[in-house]
Design an enzyme around this catalytic site. Structure first.
Site, PDB file in Angstrom:
ATOM      1  N   HIS A  68     -10.799  13.183   5.052  1.00 56.63           N
ATOM      2  CA  HIS A  68     -10.300  12.378   6.179  1.00 56.63           C
ATOM      3  C   HIS A  68     -10.906  12.883   7.488  1.00 56.63           C
ATOM      4  O   HIS A  68     -10.192  13.206   8.437  1.00 56.63           O
ATOM      5  CB  HIS A  68      -8.766  12.424   6.220  1.00 56.63           C
ATOM      6  CG  HIS A  68      -8.161  11.227   6.896  1.00 56.63           C
ATOM      7  ND1 HIS A  68      -7.004  10.630   6.457  1.00 56.63           N
ATOM      8  CD2 HIS A  68      -8.547  10.517   7.988  1.00 56.63           C
ATOM      9  CE1 HIS A  68      -6.707   9.611   7.246  1.00 56.63           C
ATOM     10  NE2 HIS A  68      -7.628   9.529   8.183  1.00 56.63           N
ATOM     11  N   ASP A  80     -13.304   8.740   2.199  1.00 55.71           N
ATOM     12  CA  ASP A  80     -12.879   9.688   3.243  1.00 55.71           C
ATOM     13  C   ASP A  80     -11.360   9.833   3.198  1.00 55.71           C
ATOM     14  O   ASP A  80     -10.808  10.701   3.872  1.00 55.71           O
ATOM     15  CB  ASP A  80     -13.326   9.190   4.625  1.00 55.71           C
ATOM     16  CG  ASP A  80     -13.020  10.204   5.718  1.00 55.71           C
ATOM     17  OD1 ASP A  80     -13.408  11.377   5.557  1.00 55.71           O
ATOM     18  OD2 ASP A  80     -12.368   9.835   6.711  1.00 55.71           O
ATOM     19  N   GLU A 120      -3.604  12.164  -0.562  1.00 54.77           N
ATOM     20  CA  GLU A 120      -4.314  13.212   0.190  1.00 54.77           C
ATOM     21  C   GLU A 120      -3.376  14.170   0.908  1.00 54.77           C
ATOM     22  O   GLU A 120      -3.764  15.302   1.224  1.00 54.77           O
ATOM     23  CB  GLU A 120      -5.265  12.591   1.220  1.00 54.77           C
ATOM     24  CG  GLU A 120      -4.546  11.897   2.394  1.00 54.77           C
ATOM     25  CD  GLU A 120      -5.517  11.269   3.387  1.00 54.77           C
ATOM     26  OE1 GLU A 120      -6.465  10.591   2.955  1.00 54.77           O
ATOM     27  OE2 GLU A 120      -5.302  11.455   4.616  1.00 54.77           O
ATOM     28  N   ARG A 133      -7.423   3.811   4.676  1.00 55.11           N
ATOM     29  CA  ARG A 133      -6.302   4.592   4.163  1.00 55.11           C
ATOM     30  C   ARG A 133      -6.363   4.565   2.639  1.00 55.11           C
ATOM     31  O   ARG A 133      -6.676   3.523   2.036  1.00 55.11           O
ATOM     32  CB  ARG A 133      -4.952   4.031   4.628  1.00 55.11           C
ATOM     33  CG  ARG A 133      -4.608   4.328   6.081  1.00 55.11           C
ATOM     34  CD  ARG A 133      -4.352   5.810   6.349  1.00 55.11           C
ATOM     35  NE  ARG A 133      -4.006   6.085   7.741  1.00 55.11           N
ATOM     36  CZ  ARG A 133      -4.876   6.391   8.705  1.00 55.11           C
ATOM     37  NH1 ARG A 133      -6.164   6.465   8.447  1.00 55.11           N
ATOM     38  NH2 ARG A 133      -4.444   6.656   9.932  1.00 55.11           N
TER      39      ARG A 133
HETATM   40  P1  NAI Z   1      -8.087  -2.511  14.276  1.00 51.63           P
HETATM   41  O1  NAI Z   1      -6.626  -2.708  14.455  1.00 51.63           O
HETATM   42  O2  NAI Z   1      -8.984  -2.586  15.454  1.00 51.63           O
HETATM   43  O3  NAI Z   1      -8.638  -3.567  13.201  1.00 51.63           O
HETATM   44  C1  NAI Z   1      -8.011  -3.795  11.982  1.00 51.63           C
HETATM   45  C2  NAI Z   1      -8.389  -5.191  11.500  1.00 51.63           C
HETATM   46  O4  NAI Z   1      -7.769  -5.367  10.206  1.00 51.63           O
HETATM   47  C3  NAI Z   1      -7.865  -6.297  12.408  1.00 51.63           C
HETATM   48  O5  NAI Z   1      -8.934  -7.202  12.694  1.00 51.63           O
HETATM   49  C4  NAI Z   1      -6.743  -6.963  11.599  1.00 51.63           C
HETATM   50  O6  NAI Z   1      -6.669  -8.362  11.824  1.00 51.63           O
HETATM   51  C5  NAI Z   1      -7.185  -6.662  10.178  1.00 51.63           C
HETATM   52  N1  NAI Z   1      -6.083  -6.643   9.206  1.00 51.63           N
HETATM   53  C6  NAI Z   1      -4.901  -5.988   9.287  1.00 51.63           C
HETATM   54  N2  NAI Z   1      -4.192  -6.150   8.162  1.00 51.63           N
HETATM   55  C7  NAI Z   1      -4.938  -6.942   7.358  1.00 51.63           C
HETATM   56  C8  NAI Z   1      -4.753  -7.453   6.046  1.00 51.63           C
HETATM   57  N3  NAI Z   1      -3.664  -7.172   5.337  1.00 51.63           N
HETATM   58  N4  NAI Z   1      -5.727  -8.249   5.531  1.00 51.63           N
HETATM   59  C9  NAI Z   1      -6.845  -8.521   6.241  1.00 51.63           C
HETATM   60  N5  NAI Z   1      -7.099  -8.044   7.472  1.00 51.63           N
HETATM   61  C10 NAI Z   1      -6.146  -7.261   8.025  1.00 51.63           C
HETATM   62  O7  NAI Z   1      -8.231  -1.120  13.536  1.00 51.63           O
HETATM   63  P2  NAI Z   1      -9.480  -0.135  13.545  1.00 51.63           P
HETATM   64  O8  NAI Z   1      -9.481   0.695  14.784  1.00 51.63           O
HETATM   65  O9  NAI Z   1     -10.703  -0.889  13.190  1.00 51.63           O
HETATM   66  O10 NAI Z   1      -9.093   0.866  12.356  1.00 51.63           O
HETATM   67  C11 NAI Z   1      -8.942   0.428  11.027  1.00 51.63           C
HETATM   68  C12 NAI Z   1      -8.271   1.517  10.230  1.00 51.63           C
HETATM   69  O11 NAI Z   1      -9.162   2.606  10.052  1.00 51.63           O
HETATM   70  C13 NAI Z   1      -7.038   2.173  10.896  1.00 51.63           C
HETATM   71  O12 NAI Z   1      -5.889   1.393  10.779  1.00 51.63           O
HETATM   72  C14 NAI Z   1      -6.929   3.468  10.145  1.00 51.63           C
HETATM   73  O13 NAI Z   1      -6.160   3.276   8.978  1.00 51.63           O
HETATM   74  C15 NAI Z   1      -8.388   3.756   9.738  1.00 51.63           C
HETATM   75  N6  NAI Z   1      -8.913   4.901  10.479  1.00 51.63           N
HETATM   76  C16 NAI Z   1      -9.407   5.957   9.758  1.00 51.63           C
HETATM   77  C17 NAI Z   1      -9.911   7.062  10.397  1.00 51.63           C
HETATM   78  C18 NAI Z   1     -10.501   8.207   9.622  1.00 51.63           C
HETATM   79  O14 NAI Z   1     -10.708   9.287  10.196  1.00 51.63           O
HETATM   80  N7  NAI Z   1     -10.803   8.048   8.339  1.00 51.63           N
HETATM   81  C19 NAI Z   1      -9.895   7.164  11.862  1.00 51.63           C
HETATM   82  C20 NAI Z   1      -9.401   5.979  12.528  1.00 51.63           C
HETATM   83  C21 NAI Z   1      -8.929   4.898  11.855  1.00 51.63           C
END
Ligand code: NAI
Length: 328
Positions: A291, A254, A259, A230
């Site tokens: 994005h 991305d 945005e 993000r």
């Molecule tokens: P997930 O929930 O599987 O993993 C997120 C990880 O971040 C977890 O291991 C969690 O413990 C860790 N985490 C959360 N807050 C934290 C912090 N403050 N400090 C350290 N670690 C922290 O999420 P996933 O599926 O891997 O997605 C990650 C992010 O990617 C999403 O939340 C979304 O913002 C972004 N995303 C972007 C997309 C795009 O098209 N550019 C598409 C899908 C997701």
């Protein structure tokens, strides 16, 4: 169930029409985004279906509730654009926690390879019959150190991809998973030891502007930054200054913190009003995509099927704790 579907694109409709057929749901697609000005369009609907740049703040939530909307179906993983506190006891919120983590991790690597090997420049040059190699020198990914912030579904796939290139993988996560083949370190070490830093974490209050002047100062000269998570994780002004001073060697973005007004729309006929984005786009060592890391056929299909399933479970009262988003 009647669903008001905001920020609709033609590529969304294919899967949503397919999966909603025969379910008794009707979907009205609105091209506009949901925000305080457009929320009245949801009057008469049971559900709203929203995406990453729809605004679902307390004002919007309260208006939706007054109009009888009972459920917000996010067709994405992130939920930082929803005021969950405002939803509490009024409107249920569901999301698609995983649709294709591969899509996002692969896009992150595509951006990294593009900027490193100057593919974006080479493509334009050869189109113009310019076969010079000046200024196109990259570096071997093999042996470099990547620091992954967030080792959830996407971050761990990105780690696997990096291992495939023979890279050393450092990682930082609030909840480390020691079964992974990564070396967990604290943040100062991640920032100071990495040649490439990749953000794969949801935006929350603990990591807003985690890439800022202080953390950039800790980084290696010429560090590459990749952000497919993000935009709010990066202080854009600090990033621009870091690139201008050559502390940051390249940025692959991305996502971008402002945005919302720009991404997903064709602004090619307009004067760019966002000076920070214009500055970034003017830099040869910055690559911006709109994005789009999620945008694969597999991901779109999975988003549609899971979102419709979330709504069906809401109607039937079937438990769906995995996909429900709760405050706190
Ligand atoms: P997930 O929930 O599987 O993993 C997120 C990880 O971040 C977890 O291991 C969690 O413990 C860790 N985490 C959360 N807050 C934290 C912090 N403050 N400090 C350290 N670690 C922290 O999420 P996933 O599926 O891997 O997605 C990650 C992010 O990617 C999403 O939340 C979304 O913002 C972004 N995303 C972007 C997309 C795009 O098209 N550019 C598409 C899908 C997701």
């Amino acid at each position: 169930m009647r669903i008001a579907f905001f920020d609709a694109k033609s590529y969304d409709m294919v899967g949503f029409n397919r999966y909603s057929e025969g379910t008794g749901m009707t979907i009205k697609y609105f091209e506009t985004r949901l925000n305080e000005d457009t929320v009245s369009m949801a009057d008469g609907y049971d559900a709203v279906c929203v995406f990453v740049n729809d605004t679902v703040n307390a004002t919007v939530v309260n208006k939706l509730y007054e109009m009888g909307v009972k459920v917000i179906a996010l067709r994405c993983a992130g939920f930082n654009n929803v005021d969950l506190k405002a939803c509490e006891g009024k409107i249920r919120v569901f999301r698609v926690p995983a649709y294709s983590p591969h899509a996002v991790a692969e896009h992150a690597m595509a951006l990294l390879l593009t900027i490193n090997r100057r593919i974006h420049k080479a493509y334009n040059r050869t189109k113009d019959f310019n076969f010079s190699l000046d200024g196109l020198t990259g570096f071997d990914m093999y042996g470099k150190t990547v620091g992954i912030f967030g080792t959830g579904k996407i971050g761990r796939i990105f780690a696997d991809i990096c291992h495939g290139f023979g890279m050393n993988v450092l990682a930082y996560d609030m909840y480390p998973d020691h079964s992974l083949n990564v070396k967990y370190v604290d943040l100062p070490e991640l920032f100071s030891q990495s040649d490439i830093i990749a953000l794969h974490c949801p935006l929350n209050k603990d990591n807003y502007h985690i890439i800022n002047r202080e953390t950039i100062a800790m980084m290696k000269e010429g560090v590459y930054i990749v952000n497919t998570s993000r935009g709010g994780m990066i202080d854009t002004e600090a990033l621009i200054d870091g690139i201008k001073s050559k502390k940051i060697g390249a940025a692959c973005l991305d996502v971008y913190e402002d945005e919302g007004d720009m991404f997903y729309t064709d602004n090619s006929g307009h004067i760019m009003q966002d000076d920070k984005l214009a500055r970034l786009l003017s830099m040869p060592n910055v690559i911006v995509t709109s994005h789009q890391a999620f945008l694969t056929e597999e991901a779109l299909d999975s988003i549609a099927s899971t979102t419709i399933d979330n709504l069906q479970k809401f109607v039937s009262g079937e438990p769906n704790t995995q996909n429900e988003v709760l405050n706190g």
